[in-house]
Design an enzyme around this catalytic site. Structure first.
Site, short mmCIF file in Angstrom:
data_model
loop_
_atom_site.label_atom_id
_atom_site.label_comp_id
_atom_site.label_asym_id
_atom_site.label_seq_id
_atom_site.Cartn_x
_atom_site.Cartn_y
_atom_site.Cartn_z
N ALA A 1 41.93 -13.60 2.52
CA ALA A 1 42.21 -12.54 1.54
C ALA A 1 41.30 -11.33 1.70
CB ALA A 1 42.11 -13.09 0.12
N GLN A 2 41.91 -10.19 1.98
CA GLN A 2 41.13 -8.94 2.15
C GLN A 2 40.94 -8.23 0.82
OE1 GLN A 2 43.34 -6.55 4.89
NE2 GLN A 2 42.80 -7.80 6.66
N GLY A 3 41.95 -8.37 -0.04
CA GLY A 3 41.86 -7.76 -1.37
C GLY A 3 40.72 -8.44 -2.12
N ARG B 1 54.25 -2.19 -4.58
CA ARG B 1 54.32 -2.87 -3.29
C ARG B 1 55.75 -3.16 -2.82
NH1 ARG B 1 49.89 -7.65 -2.92
NH2 ARG B 1 48.36 -5.98 -2.89
N GLU C 1 42.95 -0.53 -7.12
CA GLU C 1 44.12 -0.80 -6.28
C GLU C 1 45.37 -0.39 -7.02
OE1 GLU C 1 43.88 -4.88 -5.00
OE2 GLU C 1 42.38 -4.41 -3.47
N LEU D 1 43.35 -14.46 -6.50
CA LEU D 1 42.09 -15.23 -6.45
C LEU D 1 41.64 -15.51 -7.87
CD1 LEU D 1 40.08 -13.44 -3.58
CD2 LEU D 1 41.24 -15.64 -3.46
N THR E 1 43.16 -18.20 1.00
CA THR E 1 41.94 -17.65 0.38
C THR E 1 41.01 -17.05 1.43
OG1 THR E 1 42.00 -19.18 -1.47
CG2 THR E 1 39.84 -18.29 -0.91
N SER F 1 42.88 -26.78 -0.12
CA SER F 1 41.49 -26.35 -0.07
C SER F 1 41.34 -24.83 -0.12
CB SER F 1 40.80 -26.91 1.17
OG SER F 1 41.37 -26.35 2.34
#
Ligand code: SIN
Length: 528
Positions: free
Chosen positions: A72-74, A301, A140, A400, A69, A39
């Site tokens: 998710a902060q991005g 990263r 980003e 996402l 999901t 989900s």
């Protein structure tokens, strides 16, 4: 459990429908047109769109909100701004993927992404806007343009989840089963016919014309992770057991900056905080990234994560110093500000203790451009899938997006799935009760520490061999009924074995004994 909405396949029961004694001895059976396991963004989007064409059952391990999901902060990367284009987004995605992306999948991602973002906005997702009422786009690391769509600063995932959950809840064709764990796929004559599941501990067979695996990632295999507790790698393990093809399992992305606390999962401190000017310092207050990479804190990263890890291995703590952006911090990052304040850290005055943490799995169940796996009637989308868009390293905020774009493609394709001609025969089975919770917890803790130490940020042959041996030992001691723990072992083995095989460093996979990219591995995938 909403038993009233179960569609029993009457002919299956020799005693007729609703005979309690028969049902208690055997698994309950549900018949549906489409089945979605998971989900997160990919599962919710698939369910919503497929429900326009038939009944959908959604299985979720806990509740609809328990997914990566929702955390998710991005944001969502999409070429929507002036001066940007799908072509530029494509080039950035390919560069991050370190020569391992599938070019056609990346084209689909960047071409269809903007449409999916507009669609979410039209469904009511409240994305951040600029003063002129246009989407306010952020930048980003490794993106050449401003193209990150955000909601409420750093709470994009929660807004996406809210929007899609609203759709799912309002669709009369969707039944959601919470506390429902997929145990194994039902494969008949090489085709997927659904899943054996435990729904609140009860055995339930769900028979579907098409099954969509959207079960998320496996960050919980690691001692430090930003992934929710449900991310135990079940999707990879059950697909592998069923014989589906998987690839790129050695490519785990470690996020450099999770809030260093004793919690599980760890809270993410978004890369965007460094993007705004926060710096990394060690115990001695030294800014070490300027000596390690020309982009300092905004280096790729994997490099930042590795350098922080090295500081830690040398005995130092690592901190994010955001005091330079004290004035704007709370406004720009309301979610992170609240997370820190709840733990007695004031980012305007205090340095924020950080650690790298397992964040995202680039590999997974191989799919074509319609999300079809190698098993007929089995689809995969979201983190559990390997569509080929991420290659060896995912570009920030492409996940996402991938979930939305490929879920849409899956939903369009499954609609054409022919109906199963007759009910498949499934051998009688039950959900084995977990006999020894203590022993299962010991196994989980051991797997997570082992994977962190030997199959984590900095790998080598000796450690990986040790990891594989210990995983076998842990598997042999699992108590009866430890099905989730077995999935953790199975997925961990896929990661460790692939990491041992790939004798080079590329993207998220770093081998101290082979610290460079090798030409002979370029474009090569390890498939299962
Ligand atoms: C972040 O905000 O740093 C994470 C974004 C992402 O993983 O895509």
């Amino acid at each position: 459990m909403k038993t009233e909405s179960f569609r029993m396949w009457e002919k299956e029961s020799p005693l007729g429908q609703g005979v309690a004694s028969y049902l208690s001895a055997m698994a309950d059976r549900i018949r549906t047109r489409f089945l979605v396991i998971g989900s997160g963004v990919a599962g919710l989007h698939t369910a919503w769109r497929a429900s326009e064409h038939g009944d959908v059952f959604v299985l979720t391990k806990r509740s609809l909100f328990d997914s990566a999901t929702a955390y998710a902060q991005g944001g969502i990367a999409a070429a929507l701004g002036a001066g940007d284009s799908a072509e530029l987004h494509r080039l950035d995605t390919l560069a991050a993927g370190a020569a391992l992306c599938d070019a056609a999948a990346v084209e689909v991602l960047v071409a269809e992404g903007p449409q999916r973002v507009r669609e979410l906005a039209s469904l009511g997702a409240k994305f951040d806007l600029d003063n002129a009422g246009r989407l306010s786009l952020g930048k980003e690391a490794a993106h050449s343009r401003k193209r990150i769509v955000h909601a409420n600063g750093d709470q994009t995932g929660a807004e996406v989840a809210r929007t899609l959950i609203d759709r799912v809840r309002n669709s009369p064709n969707i039944t959601v089963l919470e506390r429902a764990r997929a145990l194994d796929l039902i494969i008949v004559n090489g085709r997927c016919a659904g899943v054996k599941a435990s729904v609140s501990g009860r055995a339930v067979e769900i028979i579907a014309d098409a099954t969509v695996l959207a079960a998320g990632g496996c960050g919980q295999l690691y001692r430090y992770t930003t992934n929710p507790e449900v991310a135990t790698g079940d999707g990879y393990a059950i697909a592998h057991r069923a014989g589906a093809r998987l690839a790129d399992m050695e490519f785990v992305q470690f996020h450099p900056t999770a809030l260093d606390t004793p919690e599980n999962p760890l809270q993410l401190i978004s890369e965007a905080v460094r993007g705004e000017g926060a710096i990394l310092v060690n115990d001695r207050g030294q800014r070490f990234m300027t000596r390690r990479h020309r982009l300092a804190e905004l280096a790729p990263r994997d490099i930042v994560a590795r350098e922080i890890f090295r500081e830690q291995q040398g005995g130092s703590g690592v901190y994010l110093d955001a005091r330079k952006i004290a004035r704007t911090f709370a406004r720009r990052f309301p979610g992170i500000f609240a997370i820190c304040r709840a733990r007695d850290i004031d980012p305007r005055k205090d340095r924020i203790p950080v650690t790298p943490a397992a964040h995202y799995m680039m590999g997974g169940v191989m799919t074509d451009l319609a999300g079809r796996s190698s098993i007929e009637r089995l689809y995969a989308c979201g983190e559990v899938s390997c569509t080929g868009v991420h290659g060896a390293n995912r570009l920030a905020s492409n996940s996402l997006l991938e979930g939305l774009v490929f879920a849409e493609r899956v939903a369009r394709d499954i609609v054409a799935s022919p109906r199963l001609a007759r009910a498949p025969r499934v051998e009688p089975w039950t959900v084995p009760p977990l006999r020894d919770r203590g022993a299962a917890q010991v196994a989980v803790d051991s797997i997570r520490q082992l994977m962190w130490d030997d199959a984590g940020i900095d790998r080598n042959s000796k450690g990986l061999r040790h990891c594989i041996e210990r995983l076998e030992d842990i598997a042999s001691r699992l108590p009866p009924g430890a099905t989730e723990e077995q999935n953790m072992v199975d997925t961990a083995q896929l990661i460790a074995e692939a990491a041992l095989m790939r004798k080079e460093s590329r993207g998220g996979h770093f081998r101290r004994d082979f610290p460079r990219e090798k030409r002979k591995w370029r474009g090569k995938h390890i498939e299962w």
